[in-house]
Motif scaffolding. Structure first.
Motif, PDB file in Angstrom:
ATOM      1  N   LEU A   1     -62.435  74.147 -35.029  1.00 43.50           N
ATOM      2  CA  LEU A   1     -63.210  73.487 -33.975  1.00 43.50           C
ATOM      3  C   LEU A   1     -64.437  74.317 -33.590  1.00 43.50           C
ATOM      4  O   LEU A   1     -64.402  75.543 -33.593  1.00 43.50           O
ATOM      5  N   VAL A   2     -65.506  73.611 -33.234  1.00 46.02           N
ATOM      6  CA  VAL A   2     -66.701  74.223 -32.670  1.00 46.02           C
ATOM      7  C   VAL A   2     -66.849  73.669 -31.265  1.00 46.02           C
ATOM      8  O   VAL A   2     -66.921  72.444 -31.070  1.00 46.02           O
ATOM      9  N   SER A   3     -66.866  74.542 -30.280  1.00 42.57           N
ATOM     10  CA  SER A   3     -66.961  74.125 -28.885  1.00 42.57           C
ATOM     11  C   SER A   3     -68.024  74.957 -28.192  1.00 42.57           C
ATOM     12  O   SER A   3     -68.021  76.188 -28.296  1.00 42.57           O
ATOM     13  N   GLY A   4     -68.950  74.304 -27.501  1.00 44.45           N
ATOM     14  CA  GLY A   4     -70.000  75.064 -26.838  1.00 44.45           C
ATOM     15  C   GLY A   4     -70.821  74.225 -25.888  1.00 44.45           C
ATOM     16  O   GLY A   4     -70.695  73.001 -25.831  1.00 44.45           O
ATOM     17  N   ARG A   5     -71.641  74.906 -25.127  1.00 46.64           N
ATOM     18  CA  ARG A   5     -72.559  74.243 -24.206  1.00 46.64           C
ATOM     19  C   ARG A   5     -73.820  75.087 -24.073  1.00 46.64           C
ATOM     20  O   ARG A   5     -73.837  76.262 -24.447  1.00 46.64           O
ATOM     21  N   SER A   6     -74.850  74.490 -23.553  1.00 47.58           N
ATOM     22  CA  SER A   6     -76.144  75.158 -23.470  1.00 47.58           C
ATOM     23  C   SER A   6     -76.143  76.276 -22.437  1.00 47.58           C
ATOM     24  O   SER A   6     -75.402  76.252 -21.462  1.00 47.58           O
ATOM     25  N   ARG A   7     -77.003  77.234 -22.682  1.00 47.23           N
ATOM     26  CA  ARG A   7     -77.250  78.301 -21.719  1.00 47.23           C
ATOM     27  C   ARG A   7     -78.760  78.431 -21.532  1.00 47.23           C
ATOM     28  O   ARG A   7     -79.525  78.279 -22.469  1.00 47.23           O
ATOM     29  N   LYS A   8     -79.154  78.732 -20.308  1.00 41.37           N
ATOM     30  CA  LYS A   8     -80.575  78.906 -20.016  1.00 41.37           C
ATOM     31  C   LYS A   8     -80.769  80.260 -19.355  1.00 41.37           C
ATOM     32  O   LYS A   8     -80.070  80.586 -18.393  1.00 41.37           O
ATOM     33  N   LEU A   9     -81.690  81.037 -19.858  1.00 39.70           N
ATOM     34  CA  LEU A   9     -81.945  82.357 -19.296  1.00 39.70           C
ATOM     35  C   LEU A   9     -83.047  82.283 -18.255  1.00 39.70           C
ATOM     36  O   LEU A   9     -84.136  81.773 -18.510  1.00 39.70           O
ATOM     37  N   ILE A  10     -82.774  82.834 -17.060  1.00 43.46           N
ATOM     38  CA  ILE A  10     -83.747  82.820 -15.965  1.00 43.46           C
ATOM     39  C   ILE A  10     -83.912  84.230 -15.434  1.00 43.46           C
ATOM     40  O   ILE A  10     -82.934  84.917 -15.142  1.00 43.46           O
ATOM     41  N   THR A  11     -85.129  84.684 -15.282  1.00 40.93           N
ATOM     42  CA  THR A  11     -85.407  86.002 -14.721  1.00 40.93           C
ATOM     43  C   THR A  11     -85.875  85.836 -13.284  1.00 40.93           C
ATOM     44  O   THR A  11     -86.854  85.143 -13.008  1.00 40.93           O
ATOM     45  N   THR A  12     -85.173  86.451 -12.320  1.00 41.52           N
ATOM     46  CA  THR A  12     -85.545  86.328 -10.905  1.00 41.52           C
ATOM     47  C   THR A  12     -86.635  87.340 -10.581  1.00 41.52           C
ATOM     48  O   THR A  12     -86.689  88.443 -11.122  1.00 41.52           O
ATOM     49  N   ASP A  13     -87.517  86.983  -9.617  1.00 38.58           N
ATOM     50  CA  ASP A  13     -88.629  87.858  -9.255  1.00 38.58           C
ATOM     51  C   ASP A  13     -88.166  89.116  -8.528  1.00 38.58           C
ATOM     52  O   ASP A  13     -88.719  90.187  -8.703  1.00 38.58           O
ATOM     53  N   SER A  14     -87.116  88.963  -7.692  1.00 38.96           N
ATOM     54  CA  SER A  14     -86.710  90.089  -6.845  1.00 38.96           C
ATOM     55  C   SER A  14     -85.889  91.138  -7.588  1.00 38.96           C
ATOM     56  O   SER A  14     -86.065  92.334  -7.393  1.00 38.96           O
ATOM     57  N   THR A  15     -84.982  90.697  -8.444  1.00 41.99           N
ATOM     58  CA  THR A  15     -84.079  91.649  -9.103  1.00 41.99           C
ATOM     59  C   THR A  15     -84.382  91.833 -10.579  1.00 41.99           C
ATOM     60  O   THR A  15     -83.915  92.780 -11.192  1.00 41.99           O
ATOM     61  N   MET A  16     -85.146  90.903 -11.167  1.00 45.02           N
ATOM     62  CA  MET A  16     -85.468  90.931 -12.584  1.00 45.02           C
ATOM     63  C   MET A  16     -84.206  90.948 -13.445  1.00 45.02           C
ATOM     64  O   MET A  16     -84.182  91.459 -14.554  1.00 45.02           O
ATOM     65  N   LYS A  17     -83.111  90.361 -12.901  1.00 42.75           N
ATOM     66  CA  LYS A  17     -81.869  90.276 -13.663  1.00 42.75           C
ATOM     67  C   LYS A  17     -81.806  88.957 -14.417  1.00 42.75           C
ATOM     68  O   LYS A  17     -82.375  87.972 -13.995  1.00 42.75           O
TER      69      LYS A  17
END
Length: 362
Positions: free
Chosen positions: A338-354
């Motif tokens: 089986l192949v199981s997955g979902r999308s991920r989106k990377l977001i960089t915050t201005d305050s913490t840059m995490k």
């Protein structure tokens, strides 16, 4: 001078061993007769090759297939129920047709030689690439199965003058993918067609379009036309209406069959000459359809003792079983296929840059 009895016995023993090996090779190269059950074909093939321990542990076994089909159907139905509730929260009416948010996806990866090691390596590569593609897409949920189908290029080439659109398309795609193999191997009679079937969820048509474009960035999946298909769930079959729930349940049964043909809600260890998933509703329909298309079958009658021309060879059944067993074993619950997955989106915050990972879907 006469030969010592001990030497004579040794030579006779070696000769008998070679004869037995030749008989076993001939058996493994043979096909089955009309009327023989799928379970009989599987068990005889494994017994001949000394692989009888694989009899009841792969998707090719009806009991194992039934268990995995029910489990996958449950996951599909859970997702469908959740998607209906989520649509209402987004402001959709309660009668909103949530089935429009689902697609039946087919992705063809490659044509490979009928070798255990080569096939396992190709499946592992395919799974990693597909999981990465799903994770790096936007707003997509996907769950499905990697399949290994034994294809007979010999048979598909034979019917070129009397084939339908689905059969022509399959031959064209497979011929194209064959060009990636060494020249000396391209004229072998049969190969593995490695592909994926599954359900994709997205909240609008744009998500599906962008996901398909994203998949086409992989060079393995864009070399031939129509390697990727995204079809809406069908609403009827055989002139009867079909609910989304029934559709998802049927798809779960179809994609956990272990590869090759599917007729009348049953798996068959036969070559599948076209791409269409619906095939025929009955065994008789399948036979009549293929008699019209195959010159060899036209000369035969469906009687006991007549070889099933589209039957897989025993050796092919054994190799298919071995590869499926290995791929299933990649997970403790035997769902490594089986192949199981979902999308991920990377977001960089201005305050913490995490970097924060957001998951789409349920």
């Amino acid at each position: 001078m006469s030969m010592p009895i001990s030497v004579f016995k040794q030579r006779l023993k070696k000769q008998n061993a070679r004869t037995q090996e030749a008989i076993e090779r001939e058996r493994l190269d043979s096909r089955f007769l009309y009327g023989s059950h799928n379970k009989t074909r599987l068990n005889k093939s494994l017994a001949t090759a000394g692989k009888y321990h694989l009899q009841d542990i792969t998707l090719l076994s009806p009991a194992v297939h039934e268990k995995h089909a029910k489990r996958l159907a449950g996951r599909y139905l859970k997702k469908f129920t959740a998607s209906k509730a989520a649509a209402v929260k987004r402001g959709r009416p309660r009668m909103y047709p949530a089935a429009t948010e689902f697609r039946f996806m087919t992705l063809i990866h490659s044509v490979e030689l009928l070798g255990v090691d080569q096939a396992i390596s190709a499946v592992r590569q395919f799974k990693i690439q597909l999981e990465n593609a799903i994770a790096s897409s936007r707003g997509i949920w996907c769950l499905g199965a990697i399949e290994l189908e034994v294809i007979s290029m010999e048979m598909m080439r034979q019917i070129t003058g009397n084939s339908d659109e689905s059969e022509k398309r399959k031959l064209e795609v497979c011929e194209g993918l064959l060009r990636k193999l060494p020249k000396h191997a391209r004229q072998l009679p049969s190969f593995f067609l490695i592909h994926f079937h599954g359900i994709v969820h997205g909240i609008n048509a744009d998500r599906f379009f962008k996901f398909e474009q994203h998949l086409k960035k992989n060079k393995n999946w864009k070399s031939e036309p129509r390697q990727i298909q995204m079809k809406p769930l069908s609403t009827n079959f055989g002139g009867k209406k079909k609910t989304p729930e029934r559709n998802l349940t049927d798809i779960a049964r179809y994609i956990t069959k272990g590869g090759n043909n599917w007729v009348g809600d049953k798996a068959y260890l036969r070559y599948k000459l076209g791409f269409d998933n619906e095939i025929e509703e009955t065994e008789d329909g399948w036979v009549n359809r293929n008699w019209r298309r195959n010159n060899t079958l036209k000369m035969e009658h469906r009687e006991d003792g007549i070889e099933d021309t589209l039957s897989m060879r025993q050796s092919e059944i054994v190799v298919l079983t071995e590869v499926i067993d290995t791929v299933m074993s990649w997970k403790r619950d035997r769902t490594g296929y089986l192949v199981s997955g979902r999308s991920r989106k990377l977001i960089t915050t201005d305050s913490t840059m995490k970097i924060q990972v957001l998951t789409f879907g349920n």
